[in-house]
Each structure stands twice: as C-alpha cells, then as structure tokens.
Design an enzyme around this catalytic site. Structure first.
Site, PDB file in Angstrom:
ATOM      1  N   GLY A 147      -5.230   2.509   3.553  1.00  0.00           N
ATOM      2  CA  GLY A 147      -6.161   3.955   3.597  1.00  0.00           C
ATOM      3  C   GLY A 147      -6.054   4.707   2.540  1.00  0.00           C
ATOM      4  O   GLY A 147      -5.512   4.136   1.499  1.00  0.00           O
ATOM      5  N   GLN A 178       6.857  -1.437   6.943  1.00  0.00           N
ATOM      6  CA  GLN A 178       7.315  -1.696   5.362  1.00  0.00           C
ATOM      7  C   GLN A 178       7.778  -0.509   4.851  1.00  0.00           C
ATOM      8  O   GLN A 178       8.141  -0.336   3.451  1.00  0.00           O
ATOM      9  CB  GLN A 178       6.021  -2.179   4.577  1.00  0.00           C
ATOM     10  CG  GLN A 178       5.012  -1.009   4.503  1.00  0.00           C
ATOM     11  CD  GLN A 178       3.667  -1.755   3.669  1.00  0.00           C
ATOM     12  OE1 GLN A 178       2.731  -2.720   4.516  1.00  0.00           O
ATOM     13  NE2 GLN A 178       3.524  -1.639   2.528  1.00  0.00           N
ATOM     14  N   HIS A 238      -9.059   0.731  -4.834  1.00  0.00           N
ATOM     15  CA  HIS A 238      -9.216  -0.249  -3.544  1.00  0.00           C
ATOM     16  C   HIS A 238     -10.711  -0.548  -3.810  1.00  0.00           C
ATOM     17  O   HIS A 238     -11.121  -1.546  -3.288  1.00  0.00           O
ATOM     18  CB  HIS A 238      -8.869   0.994  -2.446  1.00  0.00           C
ATOM     19  CG  HIS A 238      -7.825   1.422  -2.223  1.00  0.00           C
ATOM     20  ND1 HIS A 238      -7.274   2.480  -2.291  1.00  0.00           N
ATOM     21  CD2 HIS A 238      -6.685   0.479  -1.789  1.00  0.00           C
ATOM     22  CE1 HIS A 238      -5.873   2.694  -1.959  1.00  0.00           C
ATOM     23  NE2 HIS A 238      -5.539   1.516  -1.654  1.00  0.00           N
TER      24      HIS A 238
HETATM   25  O1  PAF Z   1      -0.689  -2.784  -0.592  1.00  0.00           O
HETATM   26  C1  PAF Z   1      -0.696  -2.131   0.332  1.00  0.00           C
HETATM   27  O2  PAF Z   1      -1.641  -1.208   0.624  1.00  0.00           O
HETATM   28  C2  PAF Z   1       0.010  -2.683   1.472  1.00  0.00           C
HETATM   29  O3  PAF Z   1       1.184  -3.112   1.351  1.00  0.00           O
HETATM   30  C3  PAF Z   1      -0.761  -3.691   2.498  1.00  0.00           C
HETATM   31  C4  PAF Z   1      -0.818  -4.970   1.434  1.00  0.00           C
HETATM   32  C5  PAF Z   1      -1.975  -3.122   2.930  1.00  0.00           C
HETATM   33  C6  PAF Z   1       0.145  -4.029   3.810  1.00  0.00           C
HETATM   34  O4  PAF Z   1       0.249  -2.958   4.482  1.00  0.00           O
END
Ligand code: PAF
Length: 288
Positions: A40, A70, A46
C-alpha cells in the site's frame, strides 16, 4: 463472503476464498491474470507496475498487505503508512481487484511455515535485516498461491528482493512469470518509495543526491576504477552529504549478488546502496 464493492470503486477481496472466486470467474472466460503485490501507500512507482502488467494480462489484482513478518521488532511496522482509501482511488480504472486481507487471514492461529533461502538473501540487506527476506518470501509465496496469477511484478528498486523472488519461484517450480519494473524517480532522481514521506525537507534534499553519487560511482567503475576504490570514494561522499549511517555501497553480480573477486565487473553488475538519514533508511540501485 461477497466482494466488498461498496467502499471503493475497485472491488476489494478480504479473504483467499473471495480472491479465488474472482480469479476463477476470469479463468472461466480464458482471461489471464497479473498480480502486483504491494504494502500500500501507493505512489507512481507502484502505478507504473500496474500499467506495465495491464499490457500483458487481461486482469490485474493489486494486493495491499503490510506484512508484519518482514519487519524486525525495531523497524517501522506500526508507523508504516496505511492509506487504503487513497490507494483504492489511485487504482480506479487501472486494477480489476484489490486483495487486502488482514493479518489474521494471512497468518491464522497456528501458522508455522517459513520459506527461507540461502545465498542470494545473505549479503547486503541480509546483513542488516537478517529475518527480512524469509518474511518476504513467505508472504509472496502465499500471495502467489492464493491468486495463482500468470504474472507477478515487483519493482527493481528492491533489486535484491526481486532476485530472491525469482530464485524462490525457480527453486519451488511455482508456475508464474516474475517481471521486474523499472525504478520510478522523482525529478532530482530520488527513487520513489513509500518511506520518502518520513523525510524532513533537509533530509529530502540530501536524499536526492544519493542517486547522483550512485551514478558517478557506476561511471567511474565502467571507466576502469577498481570496485573497492570507487565504492570507498562514493561512501565518503554519501556520509559528507549528511547521511547518518551507510549500511552498504557495493557492486555485485546482478542476479546472484555475488562479489566480483577481481574488483572488476566480469558480467552484468549492479551497484546497490542502503543508507540511513534521520529515521529513514533509503535503498537504491542501478546497473553498472
Ligand atoms: O516490496 C514490497 O512492497 C513488499 O516487500 C512485498 C513484495 C509486497 C511483500 O510484502
């Protein structure tokens, strides 16, 4: 549960079952599907990925999930911007479906599986964020297995992440094509990132020079300066700009992220940087 079509114009699926039934309806019409995984706080970077896969698949699913696994405990998981309504507005006319599960749906009680890779995860980010790529690999595998897309796309700004995902998909025979999308940059060259919103005006000005130093260092290596010498000079310039800490400035083999033992690139190479200014950690990379 029916898709949530009331709150935003792009329908939102909140569970794997809803995502799968939307994808199944497209598959029944022989339509191809692309997945754009995101956390997001969508920006032009994006949206460029969404536009790129739109040209390659009939349907585009954008996932929005701030993945807790993560982030290390001291990182910005709780501060990470969460802007779902604004994200959905940006996706109008671009995406066919938003997949926005909550953490309990992705990681229900008893969840015990982690995908961890050796090799490509170990240097660079792996030295500073040792649990990061296991979190990324696990969530990306889950997102892909839930959507079963033909294509999934990731930004080249997170170059090492892209290499990790390519490795995982190859190793586990996951039937999806992984694409990388070029880094989108601000007018001064700063790589677009959801974390740029944390920068104060003074930090923002210094941050805009990071890509300039990266480019200068890449050019000097292409001109024959040895990698250790060129990166040492680049590192000094980054610290002189006011960055508080340089985690790394390194040149690596583009796909394996191994070092060049002779100090000269002998094949496709990438220069990668991670540096902290104030509370913000920035990463960037480019080809050498
Ligand atoms: O690059 C990101 O935004 C995140 O690391 C991902 C690939 C959506 C995984 O949570």
């Amino acid at each position: 549960m029916p898709l949530d079509t009331t709150s935003h114009k792009v329908p939102v699926a909140r569970s794997a079952a809803d995502l799968r039934s939307a994808v199944a309806a497209w598959r029944a019409k022989d339509e191809t599907v692309a997945l754009v995984p995101t956390m997001g706080a969508l920006h032009e970077g994006h949206l460029s990925l969404v536009d790129l896969v739109r040209t390659k698949a009939n349907r585009v699913v954008v996932s929005i999930f701030v993945n807790p696994t993560q982030f290390a405990p001291h990182e910005d998981f709780s501060a990470y911007p969460r802007t779902e309504a604004a994200d959905a507005a940006k996706l109008e006319g671009k995406a066919d479906l938003i997949f926005a599960p909550d953490a309990a749906d992705m990681y229900p009680e008893g969840f015990s599986t982690t995908i961890s890779l050796s090799g490509v995860t170990e240097p660079l980010e792996g030295q500073f964020r040792p649990t990061h790529f296991a979190g990324v690999a696990t969530v990306v595998a889950k997102l892909i297995l839930r959507a079963m897309p033909d294509i999934a796309i990731f930004g080249e700004k997170d170059w090492q992440q892209l290499m990790v995902i390519r490795r995982m998909v190859a190793d586990l025979d996951i039937p999806v094509e992984i694409l990388g999308g070029p880094i989108m940059r601000e007018a001064d060259g700063l790589a677009m990132s959801s974390r740029n919103v944390y920068l104060t005006p003074a930090e923002r000005a210094a941050a805009g020079q990071l890509n300039v130093i990266l480019k200068e260092t890449a050019i000097s290596i292409s001109a024959g300066i040895l990698i250790p010498e060129a990166t040492k000079a680049g590192a000094a310039k980054i610290l002189a700009l006011g960055f508080d800490k340089l985690d790394y400035l390194e040149v690596r083999e583009a796909a394996s992220l191994k070092e060049f033992p002779t100090g000269r690139p002998t094949g496709p190479a990438r220069i990668l940087v991670a540096a902290k200014i104030g509370k913000t950690r920035l990463i960037d990379n480019m080809p050498v």
